[in-house]
Design a protein around this motif. Sequence first.
Motif, PDB file in Angstrom:
ATOM      1  N   GLY A  69      -7.414 -60.448 -48.471  1.00  0.00           N
ATOM      2  CA  GLY A  69      -7.397 -61.908 -48.576  1.00  0.00           C
ATOM      3  C   GLY A  69      -7.447 -62.587 -47.221  1.00  0.00           C
ATOM      4  N   VAL A  70      -6.660 -62.091 -46.282  1.00  0.00           N
ATOM      5  CA  VAL A  70      -6.657 -62.655 -44.932  1.00  0.00           C
ATOM      6  C   VAL A  70      -8.019 -62.435 -44.271  1.00  0.00           C
ATOM      7  CG1 VAL A  70      -5.651 -62.453 -42.613  1.00  0.00           C
ATOM      8  CG2 VAL A  70      -4.156 -62.464 -44.633  1.00  0.00           C
ATOM      9  N   ALA A  71      -8.562 -61.227 -44.411  1.00  0.00           N
ATOM     10  CA  ALA A  71      -9.881 -60.931 -43.834  1.00  0.00           C
ATOM     11  C   ALA A  71     -10.951 -61.841 -44.440  1.00  0.00           C
ATOM     12  CB  ALA A  71     -10.237 -59.468 -44.047  1.00  0.00           C
ATOM     13  N   CYS A  72     -10.884 -62.037 -45.737  1.00  0.00           N
ATOM     14  CA  CYS A  72     -11.857 -62.899 -46.417  1.00  0.00           C
ATOM     15  C   CYS A  72     -11.773 -64.331 -45.884  1.00  0.00           C
ATOM     16  CB  CYS A  72     -11.625 -62.857 -47.922  1.00  0.00           C
ATOM     17  SG  CYS A  72     -12.883 -63.725 -48.867  1.00  0.00           S
ATOM     18  N   GLY A  73     -10.566 -64.826 -45.763  1.00  0.00           N
ATOM     19  CA  GLY A  73     -10.380 -66.173 -45.219  1.00  0.00           C
ATOM     20  C   GLY A  73     -10.893 -66.289 -43.796  1.00  0.00           C
ATOM     21  N   LEU A  74     -10.612 -65.282 -42.973  1.00  0.00           N
ATOM     22  CA  LEU A  74     -11.030 -65.308 -41.580  1.00  0.00           C
ATOM     23  C   LEU A  74     -12.549 -65.304 -41.440  1.00  0.00           C
ATOM     24  CD1 LEU A  74     -10.152 -65.249 -38.594  1.00  0.00           C
ATOM     25  CD2 LEU A  74     -10.212 -62.750 -38.750  1.00  0.00           C
ATOM     26  N   VAL A  75     -13.235 -64.427 -42.182  1.00  0.00           N
ATOM     27  CA  VAL A  75     -14.699 -64.380 -42.064  1.00  0.00           C
ATOM     28  C   VAL A  75     -15.337 -65.658 -42.597  1.00  0.00           C
ATOM     29  CG1 VAL A  75     -14.844 -61.860 -42.023  1.00  0.00           C
ATOM     30  CG2 VAL A  75     -15.121 -63.059 -44.199  1.00  0.00           C
ATOM     31  N   LEU A  76     -14.704 -66.282 -43.578  1.00  0.00           N
ATOM     32  CA  LEU A  76     -15.238 -67.553 -44.079  1.00  0.00           C
ATOM     33  C   LEU A  76     -15.067 -68.655 -43.039  1.00  0.00           C
ATOM     34  CD1 LEU A  76     -14.056 -67.453 -47.794  1.00  0.00           C
ATOM     35  CD2 LEU A  76     -16.409 -67.306 -46.955  1.00  0.00           C
ATOM     36  N   VAL A  77     -13.900 -68.723 -42.422  1.00  0.00           N
ATOM     37  CA  VAL A  77     -13.641 -69.740 -41.403  1.00  0.00           C
ATOM     38  C   VAL A  77     -14.566 -69.552 -40.198  1.00  0.00           C
ATOM     39  CG1 VAL A  77     -11.920 -70.492 -39.687  1.00  0.00           C
ATOM     40  CG2 VAL A  77     -11.270 -70.235 -42.085  1.00  0.00           C
ATOM     41  N   LEU A  78     -14.796 -68.303 -39.815  1.00  0.00           N
ATOM     42  CA  LEU A  78     -15.632 -68.014 -38.653  1.00  0.00           C
ATOM     43  C   LEU A  78     -17.118 -67.895 -38.991  1.00  0.00           C
ATOM     44  CD1 LEU A  78     -13.311 -65.517 -36.768  1.00  0.00           C
ATOM     45  CD2 LEU A  78     -13.669 -67.959 -36.334  1.00  0.00           C
ATOM     46  N   LYS A  79     -17.452 -68.201 -40.226  1.00  0.00           N
ATOM     47  CA  LYS A  79     -18.843 -68.185 -40.694  1.00  0.00           C
ATOM     48  C   LYS A  79     -19.515 -66.830 -40.454  1.00  0.00           C
ATOM     49  CE  LYS A  79     -19.418 -73.174 -40.295  1.00  0.00           C
ATOM     50  NZ  LYS A  79     -18.604 -73.426 -41.415  1.00  0.00           N
ATOM     51  N   ALA A  80     -18.793 -65.781 -40.850  1.00  0.00           N
ATOM     52  CA  ALA A  80     -19.312 -64.415 -40.739  1.00  0.00           C
ATOM     53  C   ALA A  80     -19.075 -63.661 -42.039  1.00  0.00           C
ATOM     54  CB  ALA A  80     -18.646 -63.696 -39.567  1.00  0.00           C
ATOM     55  N   ALA A  81     -19.162 -64.368 -43.161  1.00  0.00           N
ATOM     56  CA  ALA A  81     -18.889 -63.753 -44.458  1.00  0.00           C
ATOM     57  C   ALA A  81     -19.880 -62.636 -44.760  1.00  0.00           C
ATOM     58  CB  ALA A  81     -18.947 -64.806 -45.563  1.00  0.00           C
ATOM     59  N   HIS A  82     -19.338 -61.535 -45.241  1.00  0.00           N
ATOM     60  CA  HIS A  82     -20.162 -60.385 -45.626  1.00  0.00           C
ATOM     61  C   HIS A  82     -19.365 -59.610 -46.676  1.00  0.00           C
ATOM     62  CE1 HIS A  82     -23.345 -57.500 -45.176  1.00  0.00           C
ATOM     63  NE2 HIS A  82     -22.468 -56.533 -45.002  1.00  0.00           N
ATOM     64  N   PRO A  83     -19.699 -59.754 -47.961  1.00  0.00           N
ATOM     65  CA  PRO A  83     -18.889 -59.146 -49.024  1.00  0.00           C
ATOM     66  C   PRO A  83     -18.546 -57.666 -48.847  1.00  0.00           C
ATOM     67  CG  PRO A  83     -20.471 -60.652 -49.978  1.00  0.00           C
ATOM     68  CD  PRO A  83     -20.802 -60.559 -48.517  1.00  0.00           C
ATOM     69  N   PRO A  84     -19.478 -56.799 -48.407  1.00  0.00           N
ATOM     70  CA  PRO A  84     -19.086 -55.396 -48.233  1.00  0.00           C
ATOM     71  C   PRO A  84     -17.965 -55.191 -47.207  1.00  0.00           C
ATOM     72  CG  PRO A  84     -21.457 -55.557 -48.356  1.00  0.00           C
ATOM     73  CD  PRO A  84     -20.935 -56.966 -48.253  1.00  0.00           C
ATOM     74  N   ALA A  85     -17.772 -56.158 -46.322  1.00  0.00           N
ATOM     75  CA  ALA A  85     -16.694 -56.042 -45.342  1.00  0.00           C
ATOM     76  C   ALA A  85     -15.326 -56.081 -46.018  1.00  0.00           C
ATOM     77  CB  ALA A  85     -16.803 -57.144 -44.292  1.00  0.00           C
ATOM     78  N   MET A  86     -15.254 -56.677 -47.205  1.00  0.00           N
ATOM     79  CA  MET A  86     -13.982 -56.664 -47.929  1.00  0.00           C
ATOM     80  C   MET A  86     -13.695 -55.267 -48.478  1.00  0.00           C
ATOM     81  SD  MET A  86     -13.079 -59.647 -47.241  1.00  0.00           S
ATOM     82  CE  MET A  86     -14.191 -59.614 -45.841  1.00  0.00           C
ATOM     83  N   ALA A  87     -14.748 -54.529 -48.790  1.00  0.00           N
ATOM     84  CA  ALA A  87     -14.559 -53.128 -49.186  1.00  0.00           C
ATOM     85  C   ALA A  87     -14.075 -52.313 -47.996  1.00  0.00           C
ATOM     86  CB  ALA A  87     -15.861 -52.544 -49.735  1.00  0.00           C
ATOM     87  N   THR A  88     -14.571 -52.632 -46.816  1.00  0.00           N
ATOM     88  CA  THR A  88     -14.084 -51.974 -45.605  1.00  0.00           C
ATOM     89  C   THR A  88     -12.592 -52.231 -45.459  1.00  0.00           C
ATOM     90  OG1 THR A  88     -16.213 -52.152 -44.478  1.00  0.00           O
ATOM     91  CG2 THR A  88     -14.268 -51.935 -43.081  1.00  0.00           C
ATOM     92  N   ALA A  89     -12.176 -53.460 -45.698  1.00  0.00           N
ATOM     93  CA  ALA A  89     -10.754 -53.805 -45.588  1.00  0.00           C
ATOM     94  C   ALA A  89      -9.905 -52.976 -46.551  1.00  0.00           C
ATOM     95  CB  ALA A  89     -10.561 -55.299 -45.861  1.00  0.00           C
ATOM     96  N   VAL A  90     -10.319 -52.906 -47.785  1.00  0.00           N
ATOM     97  CA  VAL A  90      -9.553 -52.150 -48.780  1.00  0.00           C
ATOM     98  C   VAL A  90      -9.520 -50.670 -48.413  1.00  0.00           C
ATOM     99  CG1 VAL A  90      -9.462 -51.448 -51.206  1.00  0.00           C
ATOM    100  CG2 VAL A  90      -9.956 -53.828 -50.609  1.00  0.00           C
ATOM    101  N   MET A  91     -10.662 -50.127 -47.996  1.00  0.00           N
ATOM    102  CA  MET A  91     -10.707 -48.704 -47.630  1.00  0.00           C
ATOM    103  C   MET A  91      -9.766 -48.404 -46.465  1.00  0.00           C
ATOM    104  SD  MET A  91     -12.723 -47.425 -49.777  1.00  0.00           S
ATOM    105  CE  MET A  91     -14.137 -46.398 -49.799  1.00  0.00           C
ATOM    106  N   ILE A  92      -9.751 -49.262 -45.474  1.00  0.00           N
ATOM    107  CA  ILE A  92      -8.853 -49.049 -44.335  1.00  0.00           C
ATOM    108  C   ILE A  92      -7.405 -49.075 -44.794  1.00  0.00           C
ATOM    109  CG2 ILE A  92      -7.968 -50.071 -42.190  1.00  0.00           C
ATOM    110  CD1 ILE A  92     -10.868 -51.030 -41.659  1.00  0.00           C
TER     111      ILE A  92
END
Length: 133
Positions: A69-92
Motif C-alpha cells: 500500500g505504501v509503495a503503491c501510494g509512493l509510485v502514484l505520487v511520484l508519477k512512476a506507477a507500474h502495477p507489476p512493481a506491486m508484485a515485487t513488493a509482495v514478493m520481497i
Amino acid sequence: MLVAMGALAHQTVLVPPLAATMAIVTATPDSPLAQPRHVIGGHMLSCLVCFAVLALGWHGPWAAAVACGVACGLVLVLKAAHPPAMATAVMIMLTSPPADRFVPLLAAGAVLLVVVQMVSARLQRGVYPTSWW
C-alpha cells in the motif's frame, strides 16, 4: 534471460514481476506504464519501501499488505506507477531476500527489459520509449 539471471543469483522470485513487466513493455510499448520511468522507477521505489519495512522488523502477510500500500501510494505520487512493481513488493515482503543481491538484480532486470524493448523498437523502425521522464 530473466530466468537465467534469477537462477544464477538464486533469486527466482524476481521472475514473476519482471515477466509481467515484460508483457506490458512488449505488448503496449506506447503505454505510460511501459515507459522507463515507470518500469525502473516503479520497481526500485517498491523495492526501497519494502526493504525499509523489513528493516523496521515487520514481516509476514500484514507487513506485505502495508508495504504494498505504501509503495503503491509512493509510485502514484511520484508519477512512476507500474502495477507489476506491486508484485515485487509482495514478493520481497514474503521472502525477505538479501538486499545486497536482490536490489542490483532487480535494477539490472528492469533496465534489461527497457534496453531490449529499445533495440526491438529500433529494429522494427518503431519508437520506444515515447518519453523518458
